[in-house]
Design an enzyme around this catalytic site. Structure first.
Site, PDB file in Angstrom:
ATOM      1  N   GLU A  90       4.230 -12.813  10.549  1.00  0.00           N
ATOM      2  CA  GLU A  90       5.205 -12.346  11.556  1.00  0.00           C
ATOM      3  C   GLU A  90       4.431 -12.418  12.875  1.00  0.00           C
ATOM      4  O   GLU A  90       5.030 -13.014  13.883  1.00  0.00           O
ATOM      5  CB  GLU A  90       5.392 -10.910  11.358  1.00  0.00           C
ATOM      6  CG  GLU A  90       6.291 -10.716  10.225  1.00  0.00           C
ATOM      7  CD  GLU A  90       6.472  -9.201  10.265  1.00  0.00           C
ATOM      8  OE1 GLU A  90       7.621  -8.724  10.420  1.00  0.00           O
ATOM      9  OE2 GLU A  90       5.705  -8.456  10.150  1.00  0.00           O
ATOM     10  N   GLY A 100      10.050  -1.679   0.607  1.00  0.00           N
ATOM     11  CA  GLY A 100      10.634  -1.362  -0.753  1.00  0.00           C
ATOM     12  C   GLY A 100      11.934  -0.612  -0.593  1.00  0.00           C
ATOM     13  O   GLY A 100      11.841   0.543  -0.226  1.00  0.00           O
ATOM     14  N   MET A 135       4.492   1.798   4.637  1.00  0.00           N
ATOM     15  CA  MET A 135       3.168   2.425   4.370  1.00  0.00           C
ATOM     16  C   MET A 135       2.519   2.788   6.013  1.00  0.00           C
ATOM     17  O   MET A 135       1.650   3.000   6.157  1.00  0.00           O
ATOM     18  CB  MET A 135       2.062   1.385   3.824  1.00  0.00           C
ATOM     19  CG  MET A 135       2.328   1.183   2.344  1.00  0.00           C
ATOM     20  SD  MET A 135       1.436   0.189   1.623  1.00  0.00           S
ATOM     21  CE  MET A 135      -0.084   1.227   1.502  1.00  0.00           C
ATOM     22  N   GLU A 136       3.513   2.420   6.884  1.00  0.00           N
ATOM     23  CA  GLU A 136       2.992   2.913   8.311  1.00  0.00           C
ATOM     24  C   GLU A 136       4.008   3.541   9.251  1.00  0.00           C
ATOM     25  O   GLU A 136       3.755   4.351  10.343  1.00  0.00           O
ATOM     26  CB  GLU A 136       2.671   1.435   9.082  1.00  0.00           C
ATOM     27  CG  GLU A 136       1.743   0.561   8.461  1.00  0.00           C
ATOM     28  CD  GLU A 136       2.141  -0.193   7.238  1.00  0.00           C
ATOM     29  OE1 GLU A 136       3.452  -0.294   7.037  1.00  0.00           O
ATOM     30  OE2 GLU A 136       1.374  -0.715   6.609  1.00  0.00           O
ATOM     31  N   ASP A 183      11.334  -5.898  -1.761  1.00  0.00           N
ATOM     32  CA  ASP A 183      11.320  -5.626  -3.241  1.00  0.00           C
ATOM     33  C   ASP A 183      12.036  -4.205  -3.461  1.00  0.00           C
ATOM     34  O   ASP A 183      12.360  -3.666  -2.301  1.00  0.00           O
ATOM     35  CB  ASP A 183       9.858  -5.189  -3.759  1.00  0.00           C
ATOM     36  CG  ASP A 183       8.943  -4.225  -3.064  1.00  0.00           C
ATOM     37  OD1 ASP A 183       9.153  -2.974  -3.413  1.00  0.00           O
ATOM     38  OD2 ASP A 183       8.451  -4.405  -1.851  1.00  0.00           O
TER      39      ASP A 183
HETATM   40  N1  ADE Z   1       6.153  -2.575   1.481  1.00  0.00           N
HETATM   41  C1  ADE Z   1       7.142  -3.464   0.844  1.00  0.00           C
HETATM   42  N2  ADE Z   1       7.322  -3.023  -0.386  1.00  0.00           N
HETATM   43  C2  ADE Z   1       6.799  -1.730  -0.401  1.00  0.00           C
HETATM   44  C3  ADE Z   1       6.680  -0.813  -1.665  1.00  0.00           C
HETATM   45  N3  ADE Z   1       7.171  -1.249  -2.765  1.00  0.00           N
HETATM   46  N4  ADE Z   1       5.907   0.153  -1.173  1.00  0.00           N
HETATM   47  C4  ADE Z   1       5.301   0.588  -0.201  1.00  0.00           C
HETATM   48  N5  ADE Z   1       5.218  -0.182   0.862  1.00  0.00           N
HETATM   49  C5  ADE Z   1       5.926  -1.401   0.627  1.00  0.00           C
END
Ligand code: ADE
Length: 258
Positions: free
Chosen positions: A13, A79, A193-194, A217
């Site tokens: 990106e 996700g 995660m951020e 996902d």
């Molecule tokens: N970023 C993309 N998919 C994720 C997931 N399953 N868990 C945490 N961060 C993600």
């Protein structure tokens, strides 16, 4: 005028963004490369966020303190948690919670100590602008993704969602954990995660913050499958197209703040 901070979660990106920036100058702080330049008439500082809450919070703090950006936009993947949030959809955050914050019994679970709150809101105006840009980009599909990629990820009719993102220092890759998160946060659209960490830093600095995440996902037992291929083949193209659209429509001199 204060610059716009652009935090990208993935190398692909950031490379795509840097290819569009005129005269990008690299400034290295705390081992991070910050790219200072101009994109479609807007002063921007682009940087790789790094992964996880602490790393992203450090990156955001430097953007705000050293580079004095007036707003921060985060792009990356997430996700999907809500049943209708599918791979290939885009989630624009309305608010952020740290799903792994638990200082109980000092304060209720998920509440961030000293802030009296669990949820940090995205800037509503910035969030709406990005949702609109995302809808325009998805409506103008196919982003030259190629039939094989479209088929592999079943990218038929991707949608834009706006809502809650939950963040934690864990890649969620089991259906059991994903179910628990959905039970704890029934309004959560997706997990990453951020975001909540950067939102907290922007709160401290009173800076506008928004995040756009492409769903890579379903945070379930199959979450790791083809993750890298999705990032390079789909998510980085979405991010670039959405940011380009957004900046094109943003009047110069207005760093996206309400
Ligand atoms: N970023 C993309 N998919 C994720 C997931 N399953 N868990 C945490 N961060 C993600």
């Amino acid at each position: 005028m204060a610059a716009i901070g652009i935090m990208s979660a993935m190398h692909e990106e950031l490379s795509a963004v840097l290819a569009q920036m005129a005269d990008g100058q690299r400034v290295t702080v705390a081992g991070r490369d910050f790219w200072v330049g101009d994109w479609q008439g807007h002063p921007v500082v682009a940087v790789l966020s790094r992964i996880g809450k602490v790393a992203a919070a450090t990156t955001a703090s430097i953007l705000l303190d050293r580079f004095q950006v007036g707003s921060v936009v985060f792009t990356g993947v997430a996700g999907g948690l809500a049943p209708d949030v599918r791979v290939g959809d885009v989630v624009v955050a309305r608010g952020f919670v740290q799903h792994d914050m638990d200082a109980s019994p000092l304060c209720p679970r998920y509440e961030v100590p000293f802030y009296g709150r669990a949820c940090f809101d995205a800037d509503p105006s910035l969030s709406d602008q990005l949702a609109q840009a995302s809808a325009q980009v998805l409506a103008a599909a196919p982003l030259h993704l190629g039939q094989e990629t479209m088929d592999q990820f079943k990218l038929l009719t991707p949608c834009v969602h706006q809502g809650l993102l939950v963040s934690g220092d864990r890649f969620v890759s089991t259906s059991a954990e994903s179910r628990l998160l959905s039970q704890a946060f029934p309004l959560a659209m997706a997990v990453e995660m951020e975001g909540a960490a950067v939102a907290q830093v922007c709160w401290d600095y009173k800076a506008a913050f928004a995040a756009v995440r492409t769903v890579s996902d379903r945070a379930d037992d199959a979450a790791h499958t083809d993750f890298q291929r999705f990032v390079s083949g789909v998510a980085s193209r979405y991010s670039l197209a959405i940011l380009t659209r957004w900046l094109k429509d943003l009047p110069t001199g207005v760093p996206g703040i309400t």
